[in-house]
Design a protein around this motif. Structure first.
Motif, short mmCIF file in Angstrom:
data_model
loop_
_atom_site.label_atom_id
_atom_site.label_comp_id
_atom_site.label_asym_id
_atom_site.label_seq_id
_atom_site.Cartn_x
_atom_site.Cartn_y
_atom_site.Cartn_z
N PRO A 282 0.76 127.01 197.80
CA PRO A 282 -0.47 127.69 197.39
C PRO A 282 -0.74 127.63 195.89
CG PRO A 282 1.22 129.28 198.01
CD PRO A 282 1.74 127.94 198.39
N VAL A 283 0.30 127.74 195.06
CA VAL A 283 0.08 127.69 193.61
C VAL A 283 -0.33 126.29 193.18
CG1 VAL A 283 1.16 128.02 191.35
CG2 VAL A 283 1.66 129.61 193.21
N GLY A 284 0.22 125.26 193.82
CA GLY A 284 -0.20 123.90 193.52
C GLY A 284 -1.66 123.69 193.85
N ARG A 285 -2.09 124.16 195.02
CA ARG A 285 -3.50 124.06 195.38
C ARG A 285 -4.37 124.83 194.41
NH1 ARG A 285 -3.24 125.09 201.89
NH2 ARG A 285 -2.76 122.96 202.56
N LEU A 286 -3.92 126.01 194.03
CA LEU A 286 -4.69 126.85 193.12
C LEU A 286 -4.90 126.14 191.78
CD1 LEU A 286 -6.02 129.59 192.50
CD2 LEU A 286 -3.75 130.44 191.84
N THR A 287 -3.86 125.48 191.30
CA THR A 287 -3.98 124.74 190.04
C THR A 287 -4.97 123.60 190.15
OG1 THR A 287 -1.63 125.27 189.64
CG2 THR A 287 -2.64 123.64 188.20
#
Length: 483
Positions: free
Chosen positions: A130-135
């Motif tokens: 999720p954090v990778g997608r958010l970035t």
């Protein structure tokens, strides 16, 4: 929202934009690959690890399920963590935890220590996706978003396909501990590149963490994940399974009531009022009920039904991976030309038709025809996943993006388990005795399961019918303007 980088979150400096456009998709894609590969690579090595640790093979179930449970519990807080501590710090910590957990798994001397280290791995894996997608969402403009998301989605498809064959080759020619050590050089390289090139976005002010919501939602999702992991085992009867399901649904319902009444919930369920978000998340879940179990059924068909070796079975999964890679070039043009609604409805029907077609694969089917069908299926499946993943953010603003990413990742993780459980149930229903079935009976049962899953996939088009023809144009038309 302001990034730690000197430039603003909405207008990064030219140097950052160039570096991000070149390296950020690779960084996130490699992290996704590590996480998705790890979910399947261990399955092939279960007998070897059980023998080395001097435990029964069935005891290894805790090693497999502990990772899934850890993902289910920690994914929901990933968005809050990114807002509070910054995307770069959290993403780097996720890679670090995952890599450390992998190394510790590789040197574990007993099953209890291995389970603990798998939980540590899951903590890192839960943050990476999720954090990778958010970035990606916060770095790329609308005009670049589809291309970036299509690239990042590829490892999530390739990893599970390569996992079984990679695990078999490592156990056959090296040592089972190498399954975990292989993540060390990848993780170290990722950490170095993250600190050099990953943009750091964070909120100036963050709300307190919803502890009550975390307990309710985390417990409900973890229990549901556990039930799906042990689904079909003789150790739990129907009464126990339904009892645990009832408890998990009660916990999730309690979170729904809590989230509606609290000012700052763990996950913003109000996002489901956004039509594009609702269609993409719910559609992703329902669609995966049909297609999520296909990677589970094909190894059974190949090895038990058709008598292929594990290596041959793994190699026959490769056409899907190759198709996923080829989609990177064509994905933006397809969405520009036809739009999300038309693509998702027609593509879901095509995927359902292919699954129905798989019910004709038998001992007399030419190998070239199997490869052609799997390549075509892999192309349309990759298009499906990337379309749904990018549509999640079409009408979500920057403030809501972290919660949207957490919800989408949680539902996706749960849908994987639901898909395998659905395929397992469908197959078991058509096989009279799963312990004493001969190859023809196994092929017959798997064929009937393909028919059920194909029809279920076709029915899932109903979810996407609520989309309007112009939904997602904020993303696809932006890409068209620079084409």
């Amino acid at each position: 929202m302001t990034p730690s980088h000197p430039s603003s979150a909405t207008e990064p400096s030219p140097a950052l934009r160039v570096a991000s456009a070149r390296l950020l998709p690779w960084l996130v894609a490699v992290a996704f690959f590590m996480e998705s590969l790890d979910t399947t690579i261990l399955n092939t090595a279960v007998p070897a690890i059980a023998a080395a640790l001097r435990v029964a093979p069935l005891s290894m179930k805790s090693v497999l399920s502990s990772y899934t449970l850890s993902l289910a519990v920690f994914i929901p807080i990933s968005g809050w963590m990114a807002d509070r501590f910054g995307t770069r710090r959290v993403f780097a910590s996720a890679i670090g935890l995952f890599t450390l957990g992998s190394v510790l798994c590789g040197i574990s001397s007993n099953i209890h220590l291995l389970v603990f280290c798998r939980i540590l791995q899951g903590c890192g894996g839960a943050m990476m996706v999720p954090v990778g997608r958010l970035t990606i969402v916060r770095t790329f403009a609308k005009s670049e978003f589809i291309r970036a998301m299509s690239f990042v989605a590829i490892p999530g498809l390739v990893g599970p396909m390569l996992g079984p064959i990679a695990g078999g080759l490592i156990v056959g020619y090296l040592h089972w501990r190498m399954i975990f050590f292989v993540n060390l050089p990848i993780g170290l390289a990722g950490l170095y590149l993250v600190y050099l090139h990953l943009p750091d976005y964070r909120e100036e002010k963050t709300h307190p963490l919803d502890i009550v919501g975390l307990i309710l939602f985390g417990s409900g999702v973890a229990l549901l994940s556990y039930v799906l992991e042990v689904f079909g085992e003789h150790t739990l009867g129907a009464r126990e399974i339904f009892g645990l399901l009832a408890i998990s649904f009660a916990l999730l319902a309690a979170y729904g009531l809590h989230g509606a009444s609290t000012k700052f919930p763990l996950l913003r369920l109000s996002l489901f009022r956004v039509r594009t978000f609702r269609a993409s998340v719910v559609g992703s879940f329902v669609t995966r009920l049909g297609i999520g179990g296909i990677p589970f059924l094909f190894p059974l068909l190949y090895q038990v039904g058709l008598g292929f070796t594990p290596v041959q079975s793994g190699l026959l999964m490769m056409p899907q991976a190759l198709a996923a890679v080829s989609l990177k070039i064509t994905m933006p043009g397809i969405l520009r030309r036809f739009g999300y609604r038309s693509v998702l409805i027609s593509n879901t029907l095509i995927i359902g038709a292919f699954i129905l077609l798989f019910a004709t694969i038998g001992g007399g089917t030419p190998l070239w025809l199997i490869v052609l069908e799997l390549f075509s299926y892999g192309f349309f499946t990759s298009l499906q996943y990337t379309s749904m993943n990018s549509l999640v953010y079409a009408d979500v603003n920057a403030e809501e993006s972290s919660s949207a990413s957490s919800i989408a990742s949680t539902i996706q993780q749960m849908s994987i388990s639901f898909g395998v459980a659905t395929a397992s149930l469908a197959t078991a229903f058509f096989i009279p005795d799963r312990f004493r079935s001969n190859p023809p009976q196994m092929i017959h049962g798997i064929h009937r399961a393909f028919l059920c899953l194909g029809l279920l996939t076709i029915l899932s088009t109903i979810v996407f019918s609520e989309l309007r023809s112009d939904d997602g144009d904020a993303v696809s038309n932006a890409a068209k303007q620079i084409a």
